[in-house]
Structures are given as structure tokens and as C-alpha cells.
Scaffold this active site. Structure first.
Site, PDB file in Angstrom:
ATOM      1  N   ASN A  66      -1.680   2.474   5.160  1.00 61.51           N
ATOM      2  CA  ASN A  66      -0.591   1.542   4.865  1.00 61.51           C
ATOM      3  C   ASN A  66      -0.138   0.943   6.191  1.00 61.51           C
ATOM      4  OD1 ASN A  66       2.921   1.941   3.988  1.00 61.51           O
ATOM      5  ND2 ASN A  66       1.638   0.132   3.820  1.00 61.51           N
ATOM      6  N   GLY A  67      -0.296  -0.370   6.329  1.00 60.56           N
ATOM      7  CA  GLY A  67       0.111  -1.030   7.574  1.00 60.56           C
ATOM      8  C   GLY A  67      -0.896  -2.092   7.958  1.00 60.56           C
ATOM      9  N   GLY A 112       1.515  -1.235  -4.461  1.00 68.15           N
ATOM     10  CA  GLY A 112       0.256  -1.981  -4.486  1.00 68.15           C
ATOM     11  C   GLY A 112      -0.382  -1.932  -5.849  1.00 68.15           C
ATOM     12  N   CYS A 133       0.790  -1.222   0.000  1.00 71.21           N
ATOM     13  CA  CYS A 133       0.000   0.000   0.000  1.00 71.21           C
ATOM     14  C   CYS A 133       0.830   1.283   0.000  1.00 71.21           C
ATOM     15  CB  CYS A 133      -0.961   0.056   1.174  1.00 71.21           C
ATOM     16  SG  CYS A 133      -2.050  -1.353   1.229  1.00 71.21           S
ATOM     17  N   TYR A 174      14.096  -3.429   0.245  1.00 64.72           N
ATOM     18  CA  TYR A 174      13.312  -3.967  -0.859  1.00 64.72           C
ATOM     19  C   TYR A 174      12.123  -3.117  -1.294  1.00 64.72           C
ATOM     20  CZ  TYR A 174      10.209  -7.288  -3.286  1.00 64.72           C
ATOM     21  OH  TYR A 174       9.375  -7.887  -4.188  1.00 64.72           O
TER      22      TYR A 174
END
Ligand code: SF4
Length: 473
Positions: free
Chosen positions: A106-107, A32, A5, A249
Site C-alpha cells: 500500500n503506497g 481497493g 490498497c 476520509y
């Protein structure tokens, strides 16, 4: 491993927010690909467009034109908690007595279940099974009898887990980062307003300037006329738990995350890898594209140490093999690596090779690449990895894998090397990661490489045999 996200929010002085939000979502597409959405507010009402699919497919020019208002938020989603359908696509939008709310998250919350039960018991009706709606309902109930900042502070005290949020309350855009700062969020300035985004690459895409990262536990409130912002430090924790995998990453190499350019961080991780686990070989080559910056730092450090290694591209990537590529049988699936990555024979044949990648999750690709390089004549293949062995799942919103799918879980490095078939295997230590990121080890989340998480996760400590314990309660 899939990234999870991207969020964005903008407040502008005198132009529609939709197009800048659309461009910013393009810049965050790597975070995402499941759905994309934008909510704007024109001072009277919300306008929303949320679709499944990539940003480029989710909007057409008419959709953008109908998103009126100079304040808005956007989201690209890879599902973490909640089902894969439009009910969980974001931004999440809802109207309460306390006004309209839009949320981009996001999370992953670790106490969403208990909170959902509590709110449902108070009469809140849920339309999705995602944890973002839980935050929305909690914030809405707090807004009934508190000002905006106090309401957010109360919600921050209630929800536990990982969250970077772009929120819109009526026409006011807010950015909120959880007290541990697990996921990134940054603030930027445009010619005619301000922007909040998961990564600075989204600010760059709008020709804006990065101001700074939003601090863990900080609330930023943008002025709806694009003239400025307020900052509120709602908590000031002793330690953070920033996800080190953002630098390894997830984040784009051209983003600056927590004050560090990701590309430079990866080169430093590569240099650390040489210092800890360097081996002299004829050629150093990256697994494209993930290992490139690591390999460049590694080769540079090797040559500074008196070596004479050649940094070379030995694997060519087919950029047209996408996520939707269908492989009908297991056998063909195993051969698929050759469709994605093909060796350049002259770089490899008869040479000793160091192959560098950022991480190993299941080990399937690493095993296939090592075999491929041996097949085309590499004399030796040494694998070097720019992160520690991944031995445990992530509960903070990254779709890693279950413990029984992780090649390094329960194995020594030598046992992993045997499975992969490399001549040698070396990982980077957690201490070197902290050094390369100029951060104290205690301020980083390393749950997936240590099994020690910044939040209590039910089942994690007590039942190691469970491959994927239920999050939270
Ligand atoms: S467990 Fe790993 S992937 Fe998940 S937040 Fe922590 S460091 Fe990042």
C-alpha cells in the site's frame, strides 16, 4: 478521490490462514476494489489466488480450500502505479534463488523508475510495470548475501516513497512501514496467532485484539507457528509524514489509526470546524456518509456554545448506485447526483442550512448538492469542510486528481464559494487538523493541501504549469 490498497498478513499455530485472510480482506474492501488476492505458504511451497474484482467475487470456497498453509498475506488493490490488469494485481508472487517472496503493498514509490533500470541492468526480468515488483527484486537481491532483517534494512535504504507492506519470505510473514509512516499498518493478536493489517477493523473482523500500530521504519517478523513476533526498528526518523487524509476520509470510522479512533478524530475535526468557521443556522446536516461524524461534532460544539442547531439527516443516499453505474451523456451525468442523494424536503424547506462534508476535490458534487438544496427551498446553504482546500496532487498513492481538475487549485476560498454557489464556505486549517489528531504538524503529510511533500518529486517545485508531473526520476 480513491483510497489505495489494503494489506494483511497472518501467522497461525494450527489452522489454515486462507479463511481469516479472506475475512480480513472483506474488512479492508473500502481501500481497493480493483482486485483481491491471497498467497499462503504450507512450509514447502506457496499457493496463490489473485483475481480482478471485489473480494466476494474473487474467491469461491474451492479457491479458499486450495490455499494451504497457516501463514499468508492478502491484498485488495486500487491501482496507483502500474497498469490496471492482472499482472499488477497483488499479492505479487515470485521465486528467486533466495527463496519465494510474496508482497502486498500500500503506497507509491517515488524512485521506482531509477531502481527498475538499475535492477534490469543487473539482469532482473520484470513481468509487470508496478512498483511492488521493484521492491520484490531489490529484496531478493539483498537476500542472496544477507539475513532477512539486514536484507529488509538494505531495501529500506534503497526504496523511497510511501509503503506499508505485508511480505512473505517462504513461510515467514513480515510487516514493514516506511520511515515516514505515510500509510497505516497495525499489529494484532488472535487466539491462535498474530495479524498485520492496514486497519484495525480487519483485526476486529477476526475477533482479534489490536496490539499497536507498527511504527514508522519498523519491521515486524511473525513467528511462522503463530507463537509470537519480533520487532526491529530499522530507522528512527526525526519526523514522520503520516497521511492526514487517512483520518479525514480513507480509513473506516471504526478503525484505530496511529492510536486514534477514526470516528472520534472526525468528530474532533468537526468541533474544530465549528471553532474556526462556525455559523449559526437552523439545521446542520452531513453529506452522507462522508460528512456524518464531522457534522455530529460540529453540531455538538455549536450547541455547547449556546446555539440551538438541529442535527438532521437532510440527504438520503441510494446505496445501490455503485461504481459501475453508467451515465451515457454529460447532461445525465450532471443530474446523477439526484440518483445518489435525494433531499428530505421538510428538513430543508425554508431553513438556513449548514452542509458538512470531509473534503472537496473537483467540486462537482458540492456544486450539485448546494443547487439541489436551494431548489427544494433552503433559505441559505452554508458549506463547511473538515479539511483544508486540496490544491495539489498526491504522489504517495492516492488517486486525487490533477492540479487543473482540483477546484481549489489557484483559487481563493471566495472564488471557490462563487463556483459552488454556497452562501458561505469554510474549510478547516492544517493547525486544527494537527490538534484534532494530537500530532505535531511536522509529523503529518499535507502535500495535497500545501504543495509541500515529504519526498522530492520531480517537476513539483520547478514547473507548476504541469498538471501531473511524472513521479520520481
Ligand atoms: S499528499 Fe495528501 S493524500 Fe497524499 S499522502 Fe499526503 S496528505 Fe495523504
Amino acid at each position: 478521490m480513491d483510497e489505495k490498497c489494503g494489506v494483511v498478513g497472518v501467522s497461525l499455530s494450527d489452522r489454515a490462514a486462507a479463511r481469516p485472510l479472506y475475512y480480513a480482506l472483506y474488512a479492508l474492501q473500502h481501500r481497493g476494489q480493483e482486485s483481491a488476492g491471497i498467497i499462503t505458504h504450507d512450509g514447502f511451497q506457496q499457493h496463490s489466488h489473485v483475481e480482478m474484482g471485489l473480494v466476494g467475487d474473487a474467491f469461491d470456497p474451492d479457491d479458499i480450500a486450495e490455499l494451504n498453509g497457516s501463514n499468508g498475506i492478502g491484498h485488495v488493490r486500487y491501482p496507483t502505479a502500474g497498469s490496471v490488469d492482472t499482472a499488477c494485481a497483488q499479492p505479487f508472487s515470485v521465486s528467486f534463488k533466495s527463496g519465494s517472496l510474496g508482497l502486498s503493498h500500500n503506497g507509491n514509490l517515488v524512485n521506482a523508475g531509477a531502481l527498475r533500470d538499475e535492477l534490469a541492468g543487473m539482469g532482473h526480468a520484470f513481468t509487470s510495470d508496478g512498483d511492488t515488483e521493484v521492491i520484490a527484486h531489490d529484496l531478493a537481491r539483498n537476500l542472496l548475501d544477507a539475513d532477512l532483517v539486514t536484507a529488509v534494512e538494505e531495501t529500506m535504504a534503497t526504496v523511497h516513497g510511501s509503503y506499508s507492506l505485508a511480505v512473505m519470505h517462504d513461510d515467514r510473514v513480515l510487516g514493514l512501514r516506511d520511515p515516514q509512516g505515510n500509510r497505516p499498518l497495525c499489529l494484532g493478536e488472535l487466539d491462535d496467532g498474530y495479524v498485520l493489517a492496514s486497519e484495525s477493523a480487519a483485526i476486529d473482523a477476526l475477533n482479534g485484539e489490536l496490539i499497536r500500530d507498527v511504527e514508522p521504519g519498523e519491521l515486524i517478523v511473525l513467528n511462522p507457528d503463530g507463537t509470537g513476533y519480533e520487532s526491529h526498528r530499522l530507522t528512527d526518523p526525526d519526523n514522520t509524514a503520516r497521511c492526514f487524509f487517512e483520518h479525514v476520509y480513507f480509513a473506516r470510522p471504526d478503525s484505530t489509526v496511529d492510536g486514534k479512533l477514526v470516528y472520534e478524530a472526525r468528530r474532533e475535526l468537526g468541533r474544530g470546524l465549528w471553532a474556526e468557521n462556525g455559523i449559526d443556522t437552523d439545521v446542520v446536516m452531513p453529506v452522507p456518509d462522508s460528512g456524518r461524524a464531522f457534522a455530529s461534532g460540529y453540531a455538538e460544539a455549536a450547541n455547547e456554545d449556546g446555539g440551538s442547531v438541529e442535527f438532521a439527516e437532510g440527504l438520503m443516499k441510494n446505496r445501490y448506485v455503485g461504481r459501475t453505474f453508467i451515465m451515457p451523456s454529460q447532461d445525465e451525468r450532471e443530474r446523477a447526483v439526484r440518483l445518489k442523494l435525494n433531499p428530505i424536503k421538510s428538513t430543508v424547506e425554508g431553513k438556513t442550512v449548514t452542509l458538512i462534508d470531509d473534503s472537496i476535490v473537483r467540486g462537482t458534487t458540492s456544486t450539485q448538492l448546494v443547487e439541489l438544496l436551494h431548489d427544494v427551498g433552503a433559505a441559505e446553504v452554508h458549506l463547511r469542510i473538515g479539511s483544508p482546500p486540496i490544491v495539489a496532487p498526491c504522489y504517495m498513492g492516492i488517486d486525487m486528481a490533477s492540479r487543473d481538475e482540483l477546484i481549489a487549485a489557484g483559487k481563493t476560498v471566495e472564488e471557490v464559494r462563487e463556483v459552488i454557489g454556497a452562501d458561505s464556505l469554510g474549510y478547516l486549517s492544517p493547525a486544527s487538523i494537527a490538534d484534532a489528531l494530537d500530532t505535531a504538524r511536522e509529523d503529518l503529510c499535507m502535500g495535497c493541501v500545501t504543495g509541500e511533500y515529504p519526498y522530492d518529486i520531480d517537476g513539483e517545485e520547478t514547473d507548476r504549469a504541469v498538471s501531473r508531473p511524472v513521479i520520481g526520476d
